[in-house]
Design a protein around this motif. Sequence first.
Motif, PDB file in Angstrom:
ATOM      1  N   ASN A  47       0.834  -1.205   0.000  1.00  0.00           N
ATOM      2  CA  ASN A  47       0.000   0.000   0.000  1.00  0.00           C
ATOM      3  C   ASN A  47       0.867   1.253   0.000  1.00  0.00           C
ATOM      4  O   ASN A  47       0.564   2.221  -0.703  1.00  0.00           O
ATOM      5  N   LEU A  48       1.943   1.236   0.775  1.00  0.00           N
ATOM      6  CA  LEU A  48       2.850   2.378   0.801  1.00  0.00           C
ATOM      7  C   LEU A  48       3.472   2.596  -0.576  1.00  0.00           C
ATOM      8  O   LEU A  48       3.526   3.724  -1.065  1.00  0.00           O
ATOM      9  N   ASP A  49       3.915   1.520  -1.210  1.00  0.00           N
ATOM     10  CA  ASP A  49       4.543   1.630  -2.525  1.00  0.00           C
ATOM     11  C   ASP A  49       3.609   2.323  -3.522  1.00  0.00           C
ATOM     12  O   ASP A  49       4.051   3.130  -4.337  1.00  0.00           O
ATOM     13  N   ARG A  50       2.308   2.032  -3.428  1.00  0.00           N
ATOM     14  CA  ARG A  50       1.337   2.636  -4.349  1.00  0.00           C
ATOM     15  C   ARG A  50       1.102   4.122  -4.054  1.00  0.00           C
ATOM     16  O   ARG A  50       0.614   4.844  -4.926  1.00  0.00           O
ATOM     17  N   THR A  51       1.418   4.567  -2.843  1.00  0.00           N
ATOM     18  CA  THR A  51       1.153   5.964  -2.482  1.00  0.00           C
ATOM     19  C   THR A  51       2.407   6.831  -2.439  1.00  0.00           C
ATOM     20  O   THR A  51       2.299   8.041  -2.229  1.00  0.00           O
ATOM     21  N   LEU A  52       3.576   6.238  -2.652  1.00  0.00           N
ATOM     22  CA  LEU A  52       4.814   7.016  -2.599  1.00  0.00           C
ATOM     23  C   LEU A  52       4.841   8.080  -3.693  1.00  0.00           C
ATOM     24  O   LEU A  52       4.338   7.869  -4.792  1.00  0.00           O
ATOM     25  N   PRO A  53       5.457   9.211  -3.398  1.00  0.00           N
ATOM     26  CA  PRO A  53       5.532  10.280  -4.407  1.00  0.00           C
ATOM     27  C   PRO A  53       6.485   9.915  -5.543  1.00  0.00           C
ATOM     28  O   PRO A  53       7.416   9.115  -5.363  1.00  0.00           O
ATOM     29  N   SER A  54       6.276  10.522  -6.685  1.00  0.00           N
ATOM     30  CA  SER A  54       7.165  10.289  -7.828  1.00  0.00           C
ATOM     31  C   SER A  54       8.469  11.055  -7.677  1.00  0.00           C
ATOM     32  O   SER A  54       9.459  10.730  -8.336  1.00  0.00           O
ATOM     33  N   ALA A 149       2.574   9.919   2.472  1.00  0.00           N
ATOM     34  CA  ALA A 149       2.396   8.530   2.037  1.00  0.00           C
ATOM     35  C   ALA A 149       2.476   7.580   3.228  1.00  0.00           C
ATOM     36  O   ALA A 149       1.678   6.640   3.323  1.00  0.00           O
ATOM     37  N   LYS A 152      -0.724   7.807   5.232  1.00  0.00           N
ATOM     38  CA  LYS A 152      -1.860   7.210   4.523  1.00  0.00           C
ATOM     39  C   LYS A 152      -1.806   5.686   4.525  1.00  0.00           C
ATOM     40  O   LYS A 152      -2.820   5.018   4.691  1.00  0.00           O
ATOM     41  N   ALA A 153      -0.624   5.115   4.323  1.00  0.00           N
ATOM     42  CA  ALA A 153      -0.510   3.668   4.096  1.00  0.00           C
ATOM     43  C   ALA A 153      -0.168   2.845   5.325  1.00  0.00           C
ATOM     44  O   ALA A 153      -0.516   1.657   5.397  1.00  0.00           O
TER      45      ALA A 153
END
Length: 159
Positions: A47-54, A149, A152-153
């Motif tokens: 879940n964290l990986d999907r919310t990390l910033p670019s 992130a 959130k995750a």
Amino acid sequence: MNFFRPRPVALPPLALLLAAVGCSSADGDVSAAVPSPSATVTELCRNLDRTLPSAVDDQHRRDPSPASELTAGWGNPAIILRCGVERPAEMSDTEADGVDVNGVGWLLEEQDDGSFRFTTTLRAAYVEVTIPQDRTADGLAPLVDLAPAVKKAIPEGIA
């Protein structure tokens, strides 16, 4: 349950431990040891990986090898995040230093070489961030970028 005492931090340019991060070749590829957490923690890390910033500290995402949803990187030299790491022994030290960055607590560890490593505290999974010495001019900016992130995750709690 052990707590460390947060202290106000006015850090000189930070340099973080590169023990988990090393150059794997002359072309600048970076590798990071992939943690082996429980299934529950692995799902939180996904879940964290999907919310990390670019981008972190104005550096574009450039993940280390081997590819994993449990690791991420930004820039060159790379800022490295590893999710699902073991609880650092230093968290039991009542004299350990900590910082709060936008609602996320971090254990601050100064290494023998003068570098630092940050690990989240009071979260359901431990997230570790290392910043190479060449990327430390902006101090805690990478943690500022990562805090939303993480919040959130990775729910609050004790891993």
